[in-house]
Design an enzyme around this catalytic site. Structure first.
Site, short mmCIF file in Angstrom:
data_model
loop_
_atom_site.label_atom_id
_atom_site.label_comp_id
_atom_site.label_asym_id
_atom_site.label_seq_id
_atom_site.Cartn_x
_atom_site.Cartn_y
_atom_site.Cartn_z
N GLY A 168 16.72 -4.14 12.15
CA GLY A 168 16.36 -4.79 10.90
C GLY A 168 17.21 -6.02 10.65
O GLY A 168 17.95 -6.49 11.51
N THR A 169 17.13 -6.53 9.44
CA THR A 169 17.87 -7.73 9.07
C THR A 169 19.37 -7.53 9.20
O THR A 169 20.09 -8.40 9.65
CB THR A 169 17.54 -8.11 7.62
N GLU A 200 20.64 -1.62 12.70
CA GLU A 200 19.67 -0.69 13.25
C GLU A 200 18.94 0.07 12.14
O GLU A 200 19.51 0.39 11.10
CB GLU A 200 20.37 0.31 14.17
N ASP A 256 9.72 -13.71 1.19
CA ASP A 256 9.56 -13.50 2.63
C ASP A 256 8.32 -12.66 2.89
O ASP A 256 8.36 -11.68 3.63
CB ASP A 256 10.80 -12.84 3.24
#
Length: 413
Positions: A42-43, A46, A162
């Site tokens: 992810g951003t 994990e 986003d």
């Protein structure tokens, strides 16, 4: 149509339920969860699938990595946690609690995990699966849920910033939820009203938001006083992507992205995008040859009502771009075939970042896109504003593009 949160109506902040109780449980220990498998990157780190030892619930654990511990907790993670603690809507991913992993080494900091319900897929992953074919009632069902989630966010004055297919999670119960609030922030102006489009903003915001392929033209031209309309452009891109099964505007630079947009919806003019010549980023596109809209031709296989709604989403003039309130009332969602019920939608094999790599190998790869997403994103790619990459410190090692700095002081928000 979304309505203002009842807790807020009673005078409670969004963090509170209608009876005043907190929506957010607090913190638990990571040992309260049984690790099952890794889902992706992810951003912030994990993302794994786990089972609660307390109640047996299957959850997603999003580990927040400290890339440079001396800089402290990532500001984008703090922003996401703060916002998710406030939100409570069926079509917005819920933050159940935070989990802490205490380090046995006293010199190391503890690890933090965001605990959310497990969702079987993200929309981008489903669209990459060659075995998945959406029906129009299914597309309408997902679109309706997306719009209801957006209406809730915007009514509560939150910009997502986003909006893209990889950030839309879907369960095998047919429920769609908006995720990844790392770029989201409170919106200072009045929320959208029926028939009023995106309106106007009075406060300036950073333009370093939205993954390029879903970035609206006003951001490419560096409008800083933007509105909730930036999210609605992303909704339009996602809507079209469900028909085409791939991103419809896959630019490889900011200038190329603008060119692709104008090829699809026509060049900006004083009528279609009033004030565009006054925006800081207009110089690079002034010399483009005039272009006429090709949207009708590109989507000739879709119904007139689908094209009508898509045209409203992809308006160059952000002031007149349709808002979520009005989109929910558009005839497309109220004529046959009607939106399917979530519980009637088909179930699919799990489709996360690690699951869907095999799908990518079976088809031509699209141009690289910026990374991101709550449970893993598309291919890595370049990122920049007007073709200029962000400085290394603003991205950080392993961070998705445009994720912002680690310190609040680095940018004026």
């Amino acid at each position: 149509m979304a309505t203002t949160d009842k807790a807020a109506q009673k005078g409670y902040p969004l963090e509170r339920r209608d009876d005043g109780r907190s929506r957010f449980h607090g913190c638990s220990r990571i040992n309260d969860y049984e690790w099952l498998c890794k889902l992706g990157e992810g951003t912030f780190g994990e993302v794994s699938k786990a089972r609660s030892k307390k109640n047996g619930q299957i959850v997603a654990l999003k580990k927040i990595l400290m890339h440079n511990e001396k800089d402290g907790f990532p500001i984008t993670a703090l922003r996401e946690i703060k916002l998710l603690k406030q939100l409570d809507h069926p079509n917005v991913l819920k933050l159940e609690e935070m989990a802490v992993e205490r380090s046995k080494n006293l010199t190391k900091k503890s690890s933090m995990f965001m605990v959310t319900p497990y969702m079987d897929h993200d929309l981008s992953g489903l669209l990459q699966n060659p075995n998945v074919r959406f029906t129009e009632p299914q597309i309408k069902c997902y679109l309706k849920q997306l719009l209801e989630g957006c209406a809730y966010l915007h009514e509560n004055r939150i910009l997502h910033r986003d909006m893209k297919a990889a950030n839309l999670l879907i369960s095998n119960k047919g429920v769609l939820q908006i995720a990844d609030f790392g770029l989201a922030r409170p919106y200072d102006d009045e929320p959208p009203k029926a028939g009023k489009g995106g309106g106007e903003a009075t406060r300036e915001y950073t333009t370093l938001v939205v993954t390029r392929w879903y970035r609206p033209p006003e951001l490419l031209l560096q409008l800083r006083k933007y509105t909730t309309a930036i999210d609605m452009w992303g909704v339009g891109c996602v809507f079209a992507e469900m028909f085409k099964r791939k991103p419809i505007l896959a630019g490889d630079s900011d200038l190329n992205q603008a060119l692709m947009i104008f090829d699809l919806v026509g060049s900006p003019t004083d009528e279609t995008m009033p004030g565009w010549k006054d925006l800081p980023g207009c110089e690079n596109v002034r010399d483009f040859a005039p272009r006429r809209s090709s949207l009708q031709q590109v989507f000739k296989d879709q119904s007139p009502l689908a094209v009508s709604l898509l045209t409203e989403f992809l308006k160059l003039d952000w002031r007149k771009r349709i808002n979520a309130i009005d989109a929910l009332q558009h005839p497309y969602l109220h004529t046959a075939p009607m939106p399917a019920r979530p519980q009637d939608l088909p179930q699919y094999e799990d489709s996360h970042e690690l699951d869907r790599r095999k799908f990518r190998d079976q088809q031509a790869k699209p141009p690289p896109a910026p990374a991101g997403g709550s449970i893993g994103a598309g291919a890595q790619g370049d990122w920049g504003i007007n073709g200029q990459p962000l400085p290394y410190d603003a991205r950080g090692p392993g961070r998705g593009p445009g994720r912002g700095p680690r310190l609040l002081s680095e940018w004026s928000w």
